[in-house]
Design a protein around this motif. Structure first.
Motif, short mmCIF file in Angstrom:
data_model
loop_
_atom_site.label_atom_id
_atom_site.label_comp_id
_atom_site.label_asym_id
_atom_site.label_seq_id
_atom_site.Cartn_x
_atom_site.Cartn_y
_atom_site.Cartn_z
N GLU A 294 28.90 -1.49 29.08
CA GLU A 294 29.16 -0.05 28.94
C GLU A 294 29.86 0.30 27.62
OE1 GLU A 294 31.57 2.02 31.80
OE2 GLU A 294 30.45 3.87 31.46
N GLU A 295 30.66 -0.63 27.10
CA GLU A 295 31.33 -0.33 25.82
C GLU A 295 30.29 -0.11 24.72
OE1 GLU A 295 34.67 -2.55 24.63
OE2 GLU A 295 35.77 -1.72 26.33
N ALA A 296 29.25 -0.94 24.74
CA ALA A 296 28.18 -0.79 23.74
C ALA A 296 27.46 0.53 23.95
CB ALA A 296 27.21 -1.96 23.84
N ARG A 297 27.23 0.87 25.21
CA ARG A 297 26.53 2.13 25.50
C ARG A 297 27.35 3.33 25.01
NH1 ARG A 297 25.53 2.95 31.39
NH2 ARG A 297 24.54 4.80 30.53
N LEU A 298 28.68 3.26 25.17
CA LEU A 298 29.51 4.39 24.75
C LEU A 298 29.66 4.44 23.23
CD1 LEU A 298 32.22 4.32 27.57
CD2 LEU A 298 30.44 6.05 27.24
N LYS A 299 29.67 3.26 22.61
CA LYS A 299 29.80 3.21 21.15
C LYS A 299 28.54 3.80 20.49
CE LYS A 299 30.90 -0.21 17.52
NZ LYS A 299 30.45 0.45 16.41
N TYR A 300 27.40 3.45 21.05
CA TYR A 300 26.14 3.99 20.50
C TYR A 300 25.60 5.04 21.46
CZ TYR A 300 26.33 0.09 17.26
OH TYR A 300 26.72 -0.78 16.28
N ARG A 301 26.43 6.00 21.81
CA ARG A 301 26.05 6.95 22.84
C ARG A 301 24.79 7.73 22.45
NH1 ARG A 301 26.85 6.80 28.15
NH2 ARG A 301 27.83 8.68 29.02
N TYR A 302 24.67 8.05 21.15
CA TYR A 302 23.50 8.83 20.72
C TYR A 302 22.21 8.07 20.96
CZ TYR A 302 24.93 5.98 16.73
OH TYR A 302 25.33 4.93 15.96
N LEU A 303 22.29 6.74 21.04
CA LEU A 303 21.10 5.96 21.39
C LEU A 303 20.98 5.83 22.90
CD1 LEU A 303 21.29 3.05 18.77
CD2 LEU A 303 19.85 5.10 18.72
N ASP B 174 37.82 6.58 38.21
CA ASP B 174 36.76 7.28 37.50
C ASP B 174 37.24 8.64 36.99
OD1 ASP B 174 34.30 7.97 36.54
OD2 ASP B 174 33.49 8.53 38.50
N ARG B 175 38.19 8.62 36.05
CA ARG B 175 38.73 9.88 35.53
C ARG B 175 38.36 10.01 34.06
NH1 ARG B 175 42.52 12.98 38.98
NH2 ARG B 175 42.37 11.77 40.89
N GLN B 176 38.31 11.24 33.60
CA GLN B 176 38.14 11.52 32.18
C GLN B 176 39.28 12.44 31.78
OE1 GLN B 176 35.04 11.06 29.81
NE2 GLN B 176 35.23 9.24 31.08
N PRO B 177 39.80 12.31 30.56
CA PRO B 177 40.89 13.21 30.15
C PRO B 177 40.45 14.67 30.11
CG PRO B 177 40.23 11.75 28.34
CD PRO B 177 39.48 11.30 29.55
N GLU B 178 39.15 14.91 29.92
CA GLU B 178 38.66 16.29 30.00
C GLU B 178 37.47 16.32 30.94
OE1 GLU B 178 36.66 17.73 26.36
OE2 GLU B 178 37.47 15.95 25.42
N PHE B 179 37.40 17.37 31.73
CA PHE B 179 36.31 17.47 32.70
C PHE B 179 35.99 18.95 32.90
CE2 PHE B 179 38.98 18.91 36.18
CZ PHE B 179 40.22 18.45 35.79
N THR B 180 34.92 19.22 33.62
CA THR B 180 34.43 20.60 33.71
C THR B 180 34.44 21.10 35.15
OG1 THR B 180 32.99 20.03 31.87
CG2 THR B 180 32.53 22.09 32.99
N GLN B 181 34.91 22.32 35.32
CA GLN B 181 34.92 22.94 36.65
C GLN B 181 34.14 24.24 36.64
OE1 GLN B 181 39.04 23.77 37.53
NE2 GLN B 181 39.37 21.76 38.45
N LEU B 182 33.56 24.56 37.78
CA LEU B 182 33.10 25.94 37.99
C LEU B 182 34.31 26.66 38.58
CD1 LEU B 182 31.16 28.30 38.44
CD2 LEU B 182 30.53 27.28 40.62
N ASN C 222 29.24 6.78 38.65
CA ASN C 222 30.48 7.33 38.09
C ASN C 222 30.15 8.53 37.21
OD1 ASN C 222 30.18 6.53 35.18
ND2 ASN C 222 30.05 4.52 36.13
N ILE C 223 31.20 9.32 36.87
CA ILE C 223 30.94 10.58 36.14
C ILE C 223 30.56 10.35 34.68
CG2 ILE C 223 32.30 12.08 37.67
CD1 ILE C 223 34.54 12.06 35.62
N ARG C 224 30.88 9.15 34.14
CA ARG C 224 30.49 8.90 32.74
C ARG C 224 28.97 8.98 32.57
NH1 ARG C 224 34.15 5.28 34.21
NH2 ARG C 224 32.71 3.52 34.36
N GLU C 225 28.24 8.70 33.65
CA GLU C 225 26.77 8.72 33.56
C GLU C 225 26.21 10.14 33.47
OE1 GLU C 225 25.11 6.00 33.15
OE2 GLU C 225 26.72 4.59 33.61
N PHE D 172 28.92 12.89 26.11
CA PHE D 172 29.73 12.08 25.22
C PHE D 172 31.02 11.70 25.96
CE2 PHE D 172 26.87 14.50 22.52
CZ PHE D 172 26.27 13.45 21.81
N ALA D 173 30.87 10.77 26.88
CA ALA D 173 31.99 10.41 27.76
C ALA D 173 32.98 9.49 27.05
CB ALA D 173 31.44 9.72 29.00
#
Ligand code: ASP
Length: 471
Positions: free
Chosen positions: A126-135, A232-240, A431-434, A438-439
């Motif tokens: 997953e680290e590689a996936r996040l590093k090259y997220r645009y790919l 499974d937390r992110q420092p920023e997240f989205t709510q309705l 998990n929410i990163r998926e 740009f998680a």
């Protein structure tokens, strides 16, 4: 020639078109070269025949992920060549047409990607996936998740608008007014030594929008919480995020329930909701019966299409704080249940006082929290008092709320379903990163950009900040 989208090629059988996109894969079959080309709308097989020398030569050099513009004739593929998926009978990506290449132009070459972008990617580091997220985002699964996320958000926006809600953008830079979680702070340059904070949620602004007479507010709101790594937390997240005036708890529950049922019917019709109306439990019942306030009520936990929604109501207003005083169980703006107001006023046994607050749970996840709010200044002040906020601090931190409530504030309440979790559950992701384009990592790092990062000495100086931490 004007660019045609791959999904529209069927309308151009026998005609010459130009498509633009990425080389998905190249297969050399002796003299024939097959290239799967991909754009935002789909995939098509292109074929370079040896009799077209230029196109054939360039095609032979193409590598995966090169960007090309390809001109050719759209041909119907001979029936026997159409590959169908044995299990589903669906036509494979090459479809029932192909592009016979006349001209190929390389718009940009590409390095060999660090990982396969054609697989589902679940087993790639997953680290590689996040590093090259645009790919990573090029893989079909991620394209689908992000595009479906947009559909879900659009659905909510439309639904809210159809019901006369107005979307109001509330500030991202605000005053620090602790609601529960630790806040991210932003130093002010013009007033050195002072800080903005990023909102944990637009809670106060949405309530103040009710004071302002909008009656029905919503926002696809970004929220920021500086929490320690917790699963499974992110420092920023989205709510309705939404709020309504002159509303009862029952009405918020019914509105939300109808909206979720409509969402599933519209965008995920193959999924089934275990029971409607959604079962309701009080916090006490839920904890006693399921040992949790997020009961997983699915009948078959192996069924990926089962959605078990449940309401949990009557949460306690207070909980014990770390220093053994009281903390707000949700946030300090929740109103008190009628039956418990007397106890609340007496100040006795406060831990058993219940709030008009409610959660929506889905398959064991907390999807949303909300409450009917306090709308009277003296009542709000009393809550702060029980939370150990001195009269002076109340004025300093929450003076604007206490004052606003004195200018004709209607009774109001609201809710804030978490978009990331909703998309995650509907897309059956672990998990929410998926489902966040740009998680960040669980530790809050953006591995692609390298945030958080140091800033230049000059910037710190301008802010009047000196670092004590040794690098
Ligand atoms: N602001 C609350 C939260 O983010 C939601 C609400 O009470 O409406 O949890």
């Amino acid at each position: 020639m004007k660019r045609t989208y791959i999904k529209d090629l069927n309308n151009f059988i026998g005609k010459e078109v130009t498509i633009s996109g990425w080389v998905d894969i190249r297969r050399d079959h002796g003299k024939l070269i097959f290239i799967d080309l991909r754009d935002m709308s789909g995939k098509v097989q292109a074929v370079a025949l040896p009799n077209n020398k230029d196109a054939h030569e360039i095609s032979g050099k193409l590598r995966s992920e090169w960007v090309v513009s390809a001109t050719g004739i759209v041909n119907k593929r001979p029936e026997k060549m159409i590959s169908k998926n044995k299990e589903t009978g669906e036509i494979e990506p090459q479809g029932d047409i192909e592009l016979e290449l006349k001209k190929v132009e390389v718009l940009n070459e590409a390095l060999t990607p660090p990982f396969d972008v054609r697989s589902d990617g679940h087993d790639i580091n997953e680290e590689a996936r996040l590093k090259y997220r645009y790919l990573d985002l090029r893989r079909p699964r991620m394209q689908k998740n992000i595009r479906n996320r947009d559909k879900i958000i659009s659905f909510f926006r439309d639904y809210m608008h159809k019901n006369d809600f107005v979307e109001i953008e509330t500030p991202i830079m605000m005053k620090g007014t602790p609601e529960g979680s630790r806040e991210y702070i932003v130093p002010s340059r013009l007033e050195k030594g002072k800080f903005y904070v990023l909102p944990q949620s637009p809670q106060q602004f949405k309530q103040l929008s009710m004071v302002a007479g909008f009656e029905k507010y919503f926002q696809i709101a970004r929220c920021f919480r500086d929490e320690d790594t917790r699963g499974d937390r992110q420092p920023e997240f989205t709510q309705l995020d939404f709020e309504m005036s002159f509303i009862t708890q029952e009405e918020v529950l019914q509105y939300t329930e109808a909206m979720f049922i409509e969402l599933i019917k519209t965008l995920y019709p193959h999924k089934n909701i275990s029971s409607t109306p959604f079962p309701r439990l009080t916090y006490k019942e839920s904890v006693e019966k399921y040992g949790s306030d997020k009961p997983d009520m699915r009948k078959d936990k192996n069924n990926p299409n089962e959605l078990a929604f449940a309401w949990v109501t009557d949460f306690p207003m207070f909980e014990k704080s770390e220093d053994s005083g009281l903390a707000a169980a949700h946030h300090p703006f929740c109103s008190i249940k009628d039956d418990d107001v007397e106890k609340f006023m007496s100040g006795k046994d406060l831990l058993s006082v219940r709030a008009n607050s409610y959660d929506l749970v889905l398959n064991g996840y907390e999807l949303s929290s909300g409450s009917i709010r306090i709308h009277k200044s003296d009542m709000q002040s009393k809550v702060f008092e029980y939370l150990g906020v001195s009269a002076e601090d109340q004025q300093k931190k929450f003076g604007h709320m206490l004052e606003a409530f004195k200018y004709g504030t209607p009774p109001h309440g609201g809710f804030a379903p978490g978009i990331d979790r909703i998309v995650m559950l509907l897309e059956n992701e672990p998990n929410i990163r998926e489902v966040i384009a740009f998680a960040k990592t669980g530790e809050g790092r953006d591995l692609m950009m390298g945030a958080p990062a140091e800033v230049a000495e000059k910037q710190l100086k301008e802010l009047g900040i000196e670092l004590k931490i040794k690098k």
